[in-house]
Motif scaffolding. Sequence first.
Motif, PDB file in Angstrom:
ATOM      1  N   GLU A 269       0.716  -1.342   0.012  1.00 49.64           N
ATOM      2  CA  GLU A 269       0.174  -0.113   0.029  1.00 49.64           C
ATOM      3  C   GLU A 269       0.798   1.233   0.055  1.00 49.64           C
ATOM      4  OE1 GLU A 269      -2.717  -0.287   3.547  1.00 49.64           O
ATOM      5  OE2 GLU A 269      -3.765  -1.905   2.418  1.00 49.64           O
ATOM      6  N   ALA A 270       2.069   1.105   0.858  1.00 46.22           N
ATOM      7  CA  ALA A 270       2.711   2.213   0.762  1.00 46.22           C
ATOM      8  C   ALA A 270       3.293   2.519  -0.663  1.00 46.22           C
ATOM      9  CB  ALA A 270       3.914   2.152   1.927  1.00 46.22           C
ATOM     10  N   ARG A 271       4.080   1.554  -1.116  1.00 46.70           N
ATOM     11  CA  ARG A 271       4.586   1.513  -2.661  1.00 46.70           C
ATOM     12  C   ARG A 271       3.574   2.107  -3.520  1.00 46.70           C
ATOM     13  NH1 ARG A 271       8.166  -3.890  -1.953  1.00 46.70           N
ATOM     14  NH2 ARG A 271       9.922  -2.985  -0.811  1.00 46.70           N
ATOM     15  N   ASP A 272       2.411   1.474  -3.322  1.00 42.14           N
ATOM     16  CA  ASP A 272       1.334   2.191  -4.245  1.00 42.14           C
ATOM     17  C   ASP A 272       1.111   3.531  -4.242  1.00 42.14           C
ATOM     18  OD1 ASP A 272       0.868  -0.440  -5.496  1.00 42.14           O
ATOM     19  OD2 ASP A 272      -0.926  -1.091  -4.293  1.00 42.14           O
ATOM     20  N   LEU A 273       1.293   4.064  -2.844  1.00 40.83           N
ATOM     21  CA  LEU A 273       0.800   5.521  -2.633  1.00 40.83           C
ATOM     22  C   LEU A 273       2.042   6.445  -3.279  1.00 40.83           C
ATOM     23  CD1 LEU A 273      -1.035   6.907  -1.027  1.00 40.83           C
ATOM     24  CD2 LEU A 273       0.249   6.823   1.109  1.00 40.83           C
ATOM     25  N   ILE A 274       3.220   5.692  -3.152  1.00 40.54           N
ATOM     26  CA  ILE A 274       4.541   6.432  -3.727  1.00 40.54           C
ATOM     27  C   ILE A 274       4.224   6.548  -5.497  1.00 40.54           C
ATOM     28  CG2 ILE A 274       6.943   6.207  -4.424  1.00 40.54           C
ATOM     29  CD1 ILE A 274       7.341   5.040  -1.659  1.00 40.54           C
ATOM     30  N   ASP A 275       3.674   5.293  -6.006  1.00 35.49           N
ATOM     31  CA  ASP A 275       3.475   5.526  -7.307  1.00 35.49           C
ATOM     32  C   ASP A 275       2.394   6.261  -7.604  1.00 35.49           C
ATOM     33  OD1 ASP A 275       5.060   3.395  -7.962  1.00 35.49           O
ATOM     34  OD2 ASP A 275       3.672   1.845  -7.863  1.00 35.49           O
ATOM     35  N   ALA A 276       1.451   6.602  -6.972  1.00 37.13           N
ATOM     36  CA  ALA A 276       0.403   7.655  -6.861  1.00 37.13           C
ATOM     37  C   ALA A 276       1.012   9.017  -6.968  1.00 37.13           C
ATOM     38  CB  ALA A 276      -0.743   7.460  -5.925  1.00 37.13           C
TER      39      ALA A 276
END
Length: 419
Positions: A269-276
């Motif tokens: 989820e944190a990595r997805d947030l960085i992607d976002a």
Amino acid sequence: MRLRQSQSVQTKTKLSNTLRSWLPILQAGLEELEEELKAYEKENPYMEVRSGFESQFSAIFTKKVLYHGDRSSSSEAIEALTVHRKSIYELLYEQINAPLFPTPLSESVAYALIEEIGSEGYFEGEIEAIAERFGISSSQVEKIRHRFAYLDPPGVGALNAPEAMLFQLRQSGVEEPIYSLVEQMLEDFENIGRFRGHNDYEAALKVIRTFKNPPAIETLEASVPIIPDLVITTTSEGIDVAINDAFYPDIHIEEDGCDHAFVRKKIKEARDLIDALQMRKATLYKIGLMIVEFQYDFFHGGDIRPMKLKDIAEEFDHNPSTISRAIANKYLMCDRGIFPMKSFFTAGIDEEVSNASIKRFITEAIASEDRNKPLSDQKLLEMIEAKFGVKMVRRTVTKYRKQMQIGGSSERKRFYRLA
């Protein structure tokens, strides 16, 4: 080639999914972005949001400068990051010209009246003193003051709230018989209750409630420092587009080496947030490039050209509503100041003529019209079609004129006779 296409499709799908999953991050203004990310941080013990905005802002602007402060390099920096809102006095000075103030004397008296207008928009001086200063009668000064009823902000220059509302009524576009009733109610404001039995009383009261009090209330609001997402720099070599990275928050992932489903989920989820977050930057950067391409003349001192969300949406292969969310609450800073990104997407009569250009033409045409024979909306329509080579309908001209709070030809003719 197939491998490249496959990778491209996979990347595009990943970014699209990320964009949909974290749309609030794309939609939030830069000032609210950190707060939006902090909400995710509360639910995820393996990520930390480090503020870029707070450290950068506090390093440049102190509270003393923000709220008090003498003029300094810091206060000038604040002004550079503030959407300029003209003061009531700047607004008024710009409007002291013909046809409202056709002579040097009327202009001078108008300037003297402005000097006696308080920050709320009410006239606080002495008419007799101004009359004596210019060697004219008090009634002449009053006649000039009453012309302020046709200035912006509506109601400015009035002696009190009822008169300010009377001034606003002049520009309201309210029609008879409501207009006359509202006028009577405002002229006898202390006894307004005596009109209660009138058939149109509620309708008139509804109109009165729309009036601003004090009249300059909008100029009283403090300008809030705006942090732009994009910085556009114009040089002799061209135009550069940059993301304002300095104020972006950073997301740090804290991995403890534990191989547990919950941990893996939260780290993902944190990595997805960085992607976002990266998607947000990439999206706004590309929008910035396209704005510069479409609005090249604007960044060299020209006008904004018609530009549609659909044009950019097609480039991104997204729905226009997604692009609309992407530019909502976002600002662009260039040599000409700070502008909402949405302001570059103007509706147009055709691909070369914007509504803003038409409105400016209407304003200029009316400003120079024959006072004995003001231009009708039909005549303005003919002039616009001849000037711009476009086809319109008369009601569009009428709509634009009303939006600019300009009276019809008969109303202007009556006013010219009064003036």
